[in-house]
Write an enzyme that holds these catalytic residues in place. Sequence first.
Site, mmCIF file in Angstrom:
data_model
loop_
_atom_site.group_PDB
_atom_site.id
_atom_site.type_symbol
_atom_site.label_atom_id
_atom_site.label_comp_id
_atom_site.label_asym_id
_atom_site.label_seq_id
_atom_site.Cartn_x
_atom_site.Cartn_y
_atom_site.Cartn_z
ATOM 1 C CE LYS A 161 -8.464 24.393 28.095
ATOM 2 N NZ LYS A 161 -9.672 24.869 27.633
HETATM 3 C C1 PLP Z 1 -12.841 26.428 23.179
HETATM 4 C C2 PLP Z 1 -13.060 24.770 23.827
HETATM 5 N N1 PLP Z 1 -13.350 23.994 22.797
HETATM 6 C C3 PLP Z 1 -13.338 22.689 23.301
HETATM 7 C C4 PLP Z 1 -13.160 22.184 24.355
HETATM 8 C C5 PLP Z 1 -12.865 20.841 24.851
HETATM 9 O O1 PLP Z 1 -11.700 20.198 24.993
HETATM 10 P P1 PLP Z 1 -11.321 19.309 25.976
HETATM 11 O O2 PLP Z 1 -12.212 18.110 25.572
HETATM 12 O O3 PLP Z 1 -9.880 18.842 25.543
HETATM 13 O O4 PLP Z 1 -11.576 19.415 27.054
HETATM 14 C C6 PLP Z 1 -12.750 23.215 25.452
HETATM 15 C C7 PLP Z 1 -12.548 22.848 26.887
HETATM 16 O O5 PLP Z 1 -11.086 22.575 27.124
HETATM 17 C C8 PLP Z 1 -12.579 24.543 24.897
HETATM 18 O O6 PLP Z 1 -12.187 25.450 26.119
#
Ligand code: PLP
Length: 308
Positions: A161
Site C-alpha cells: 500500500k
Molecule cells: C487500491 C486499493 N484497493 C483496495 C483497497 C481495499 O483494501 P482494504 O479492504 O484492505 O481497505 C484499498 C483500500 O485500502 C485500496 O487503496
Amino acid sequence: MKEAKYIWKDGQLVEWKNATVHILTHTLHYGNGVFEGTRAYKGKNSKFAIFRLQDHTKRLIDSCKITALKCPYTQEQLEQAQIELLRANLDSFDGNVYIRPLVYLGYGAMGMDLRKPPVNVAIAAWEWGAYLGEDAINNGIKVKTSSFARNSVKSTLNKAKAVSNYLNSQMAKYEALECGFEEALMLDENGFVAEGSAECVFIVRNGVLITPPHDYALESITQDTVVQIAKDMGISVVERRITRDEFYIADEAFFTGTAAEITPIASLDFRNIGNGQVGEMTKALQKRFFDIVQGRDEKFDHFLTYID
Ligand SMILES: Cc1ncc(COP(=O)(O)O)c(C=O)c1O
C-alpha cells in the site's frame, strides 16, 4: 476533516497542529512511503473497537518490506501505538474513526539512495463517515471504466500500500468525477477488471459472488472479510477474471474497502447493473458486515480489538 487532539509521531503523542514535516522530507519529493487505512467502529456497550488491527498492521509491515523501508517499530509496537492513539483521542470522537499509519522517509538526505534519509512513522486518527457518502451506501453509485490502466505489475509493487501507487488512483478518480461519475473502475493492462481507485470489486451472476484475483489489486482486508461472510452465509464465491462486458450484464456489483465499506454499484458506463437498484445479495452482505464491525456478531468478534 474533523481534527482530533493528538497524532502519534515517532513514538510520541503530539498535538494535532504540531504534527508537521520539513519541506525537504524525502517522501514528499520521491514518493517512497507506505500507509494503512483501518477503521474503528463504536460497537458493543458503546466502546470503540478497531477492525482487523493485526491484519492491517501486518500489511503495513509487509508494505515496508516490499518497498525496502526499514520500519523502526515492530508489528506489536505499531498495534499498541494505534490503541494508545485512540485512547488518547476518545473525547474527540462521536462517530466512526479512520486510522492512518504512515511510514515515510524523512528529512536529512535527498537523491535516490533510499538508505540515507531517516525512516519516520506517524499515525493519525479522525472521525470519518461513509467515504463515498451515506447515499452511496444505501442507493449505489455511478461508475466509469477508467481510461487509465491499473499500475502494471512489470513496474509497480501493487501488494504494497505504497504512496506512489495512488497517483494512478487519483488520475482515474479525477477523470471519473470530472465526467460526472462517482468512482472509477480500473482495468489491468490486459483489459480485465482490476479494482476501483481505492476499493476492490465484486459482481454477482446467477447467485454466484465473483471477485478478480489480486494480480493487479491490493490484497484487500475488506474483500477477504466479504469472502468469509459470504461463505458463512452459504453463498458460492469464485475468484476469477472478469471482463468489462461481463460487468455490464452482472445482476449486482459492489466495491469493498476499509473506507468504502460495501458500496453498491448502480451503473457502469451508463449501463444499469441489474435493475439499477441495490441487489438482495449486496444488501444481505452489507447488513452482516455492519453487524460484524459494530460488534453485533459473536462469530466474527475475533476481528475486533476493543479500546478500554
Ligand atoms: C487500491 C486499493 N484497493 C483496495 C483497497 C481495499 O483494501 P482494504 O479492504 O484492505 O481497505 C484499498 C483500500 O485500502 C485500496 O487503496
